[in-house]
Structure formats: C-alpha cells, structure tokens
Design an enzyme around this catalytic site. Structure first.
Site: not given
Ligand SMILES: NC(=O)c1ccc[n+]([C@@H]2O[C@H](COP(=O)([O-])OP(=O)(O)OC[C@H]3O[C@@H](n4cnc5c(N)ncnc54)[C@H](OP(=O)(O)O)[C@@H]3O)[C@@H](O)[C@H]2O)c1
Length: 322
Positions: A61, A207
């Site tokens: 990341y 995730y």
């Molecule tokens: N192992 C893997 O391959 C893999 C893949 C993906 C993710 N992950 C892990 O899972 C974690 C979470 O997944 P993710 O970050 O992809 O997606 P998520 O948790 O579904 O969405 C996070 C995004 O949503 C927006 N957000 C968050 N809270 C909010 C709120 N209260 N109001 C409005 N917008 C909000 C933000 O982006 P904006 O403000 O830009 O819209 C934030 O970066 C990652 O950070 C990572 O640690 C792992």
C-alpha cells in the site's frame, strides 16, 4: 465495541477493524488519489478512540507508505493495538511495476522491511496478500509457519485464496484467518468458503465491506465519473457504466432501509457483513476521522430478519439487471 475471537488464535478483534489501503496515497498503481498523511494519522487515532483494537495494512500500500504512517502513529501505544500486515507483492526502487513472489527469501526480506517500517518487534497477524504465483503457495506458507516459530510474527493468515488453495495451505500449517472480499455487492465466499472457514476455525476478516466506498451512499454518478486517474476506482467496473447506474439504483433502495432504521448506509452495509457468525470482523477503510467515527458505530448494530429479507430482494434485483 464487541470483540470476536479470530479463528484458532488468542486474538480478540473488535468487529470493526481499520483498513489503511487508502492511506498509502495516490502515487502508485493501485492508489486512491491524493491522501493527506495528517488526515490518516487523525483517522487512526479516531479509530482507536472509538474502541477499534486492530489495524490492517500491507507492504504494497503506497509501496511501504501505509505501513510507515501506521508505524509512526502507533509509536508509544503499540501494546494497545493489534497489527495485521501482508506480504507477497513486491516492488523495486521507484518502479510502479508490482512483482509477485512467495519465495522464502523474498518473504524473509519482506518481513524484516515491514517490521522496520512499522517500527515494531513482532507482527500480530502476517498474511499472504494474494495466492500468486500459485506454484509458490506451499513454499510461501511453509516460510510463514517458520516465521511464527522464530517469533517474528504471532499468527499467520491468507488473503484472496480459493477453497482449493486454502486446503493446500491448511495441510501444511493451520491458517488463522482468511481475508476475502465480502460485501453486499461481492458475495462469492457465501458459496463454499464461508462454511469451510467456519468448520476449520479460520476467522474471516472481510475486506472492502462497503465496496470501496460505493456502499456508503455518498457516491453519485458525477463523483464516480470524475474520480482522478490516480484513484484505482476510476477503472473498476463497479464504478463505471454499464454497472454504475444499476449499482446506484440498488444503493438508493438500500439507503431507504437504512433511513427507516435511523442509521447510515455505511452502517447498514457493515451490519449486513457482520450478520454471519463466520465473519470475525469487517476491515473498514477510512481516510479521515469523521469517516471512521461514523462506521465504527456499526460494530454495535444488528439487523432484523425482515431487514435482511428486504436487502436480499434489492440485491437480487441488482443481479438480474446487471
Ligand atoms: N487483501 C486484499 O487484497 C485487500 C483488498 C482490498 C482491501 N483490503 C483491506 O480492506 C480495507 C477496507 O477495504 P477498502 O478500503 O477497499 O474499502 P471499504 O472499507 O469498503 O471503503 C473504504 C472507503 O470508503 C470511503 N469511506 C469510508 N468511510 C466513509 C464514510 N463514513 N462516508 C463516506 N465515505 C466513506 C473512503 O473512500 P473515499 O472517501 O475516497 O470515497 C474509504 O477509503 C483496506 O483498507 C485494506 O486494509 C484488502
């Protein structure tokens, strides 16, 4: 916030964990557009203030940047937080190319680099990020098991593994956790993987539970179509037509359920993920303190049968209209 035991481990994770992918910033192949480090630091503090007890990051990341920000922020409070990170995706110097290696020497180099960036003595949960290359899974997983024996990491898990790959790894060393994609818009693990993990004491840490922000209700067509090139979502089918309109229509209907319950769509989406007993926790991404202050509250919510049924109907409508 309530905690659940992670698989076969002695780790008790809060049902909401903080995801730090977006904190890696925009300056790499899978970046999220510009990200202010101070906002990241504040978001991490806000998460801990809300009672969240664990953070997920990965070496790749921001090519080490997310780990560095996490390491800097937890200095002095390391014992209050469980740290999960990942290996298997590698880069060289300033190159934007991302390599894939699960070779023993590569993982050994990676663990040392992550420990240094995080400025900690031991990683609580070390995960193989992707099962690639497939033919290196056995070597990689065996190396992970050795790292536990050597005290570099406490527990080991995997991410993005298929059922067959889980079984191959499990035959070598017990898997503490699986980190798969899981949200209202991505339900593949419900077919077989969830039941296998449940019966094998493998904790699921889901995730993208809000589908990278789509399921927060704060995405509009205008916003999705004006994402900068440095935000990977600008290239993802969920965020572009023809899927975008169908997704936004379904999201509008889901938001009505959230409104009727007096919660936000983000919170509804997370409670929906956490309704499964096999899911230990949801990894929730945040880029600012306000975001995690909103989403952390989902750790205490539950849904009624009627609400789950109504959600199911909307999700079926979406699938039929894609
Ligand atoms: N192992 C893997 O391959 C893999 C893949 C993906 C993710 N992950 C892990 O899972 C974690 C979470 O997944 P993710 O970050 O992809 O997606 P998520 O948790 O579904 O969405 C996070 C995004 O949503 C927006 N957000 C968050 N809270 C909010 C709120 N209260 N109001 C409005 N917008 C909000 C933000 O982006 P904006 O403000 O830009 O819209 C934030 O970066 C990652 O950070 C990572 O640690 C792992």
């Amino acid at each position: 916030m309530q905690t659940r035991k992670l698989g076969n481990s002695e780790l008790y994770l809060t049902t909401i964990g903080l995801g730090t992918w977006a904190m890696g910033g925009g300056d790499w192949k899978f970046g999220w557009g510009p990200q202010d480090d101070m906002a990241s630091v504040k978001a991490i503090h806000a998460a801990l203030d809300q009672g969240i007890n664990w953070i997920d990051t990965a070496a790749i990341y921001g090519h080490g940047h997310s780990e560095e920000v996490v390491g800097r922020t937890i200095k002095g409070i390391r014992n209050e937080v469980i740290i999960a990170t990942k290996c298997g995706r590698v880069w060289e110097g300033d190159s934007r190319e991302i390599g894939k290696s699960l070779r023993a020497d590569s993982i050994r180099r990676e663990v040392e680099a992550s420990l240094k960036r995080l400025a900690i003595e031991v990683i609580d949960l070390y995960q193989i990020h992707w099962p690639e290359p497939d033919e290196e899974i056995e070597e990689g997983w065996d190396t992970m098991a050795q790292l536990v024996k050597e005290g570099k990491v406490r527990y080991v898990g995997v991410s993005n593994f298929s059922l067959d790959q889980l079984k191959r790894a499990q035959a070598i060393h017990s898997i503490t956790s699986l980190q798969p994609p899981y949200s209202m818009l991505r339900r593949e693990i419900e077919e077989e993987i969830m039941a296998y993990c449940g019966s094998s004491q493998i904790g699921i840490i889901a995730y993208s539970p809000m589908q990278a922000g789509l399921l927060t209700g704060k995405f509009t067509k205008e916003r999705a179509t004006s994402l900068p090139d440095s935000d990977w979502r600008s290239r993802h089918p969920f965020f572009i037509e023809p899927q975008l309109s169908v997704n936004l229509q379904a999201i509008g209907q889901l938001k009505e359920i959230a409104d009727n319950k007096g919660i936000t769509l983000s919170q509804l989406s997370l409670a929906w993920v956490l309704r499964n007993k096999e899911v230990t926790a949801a990894i929730v991404g945040a880029r600012s303190p306000g975001q995690i202050e909103e989403t952390a509250k989902a750790g205490e919510l539950s849904l009624t049968k009627a609400e789950i049924g109504a959600i199911e109907e909307i999700l079926a409508w979406r699938i039929n209209n894609l």
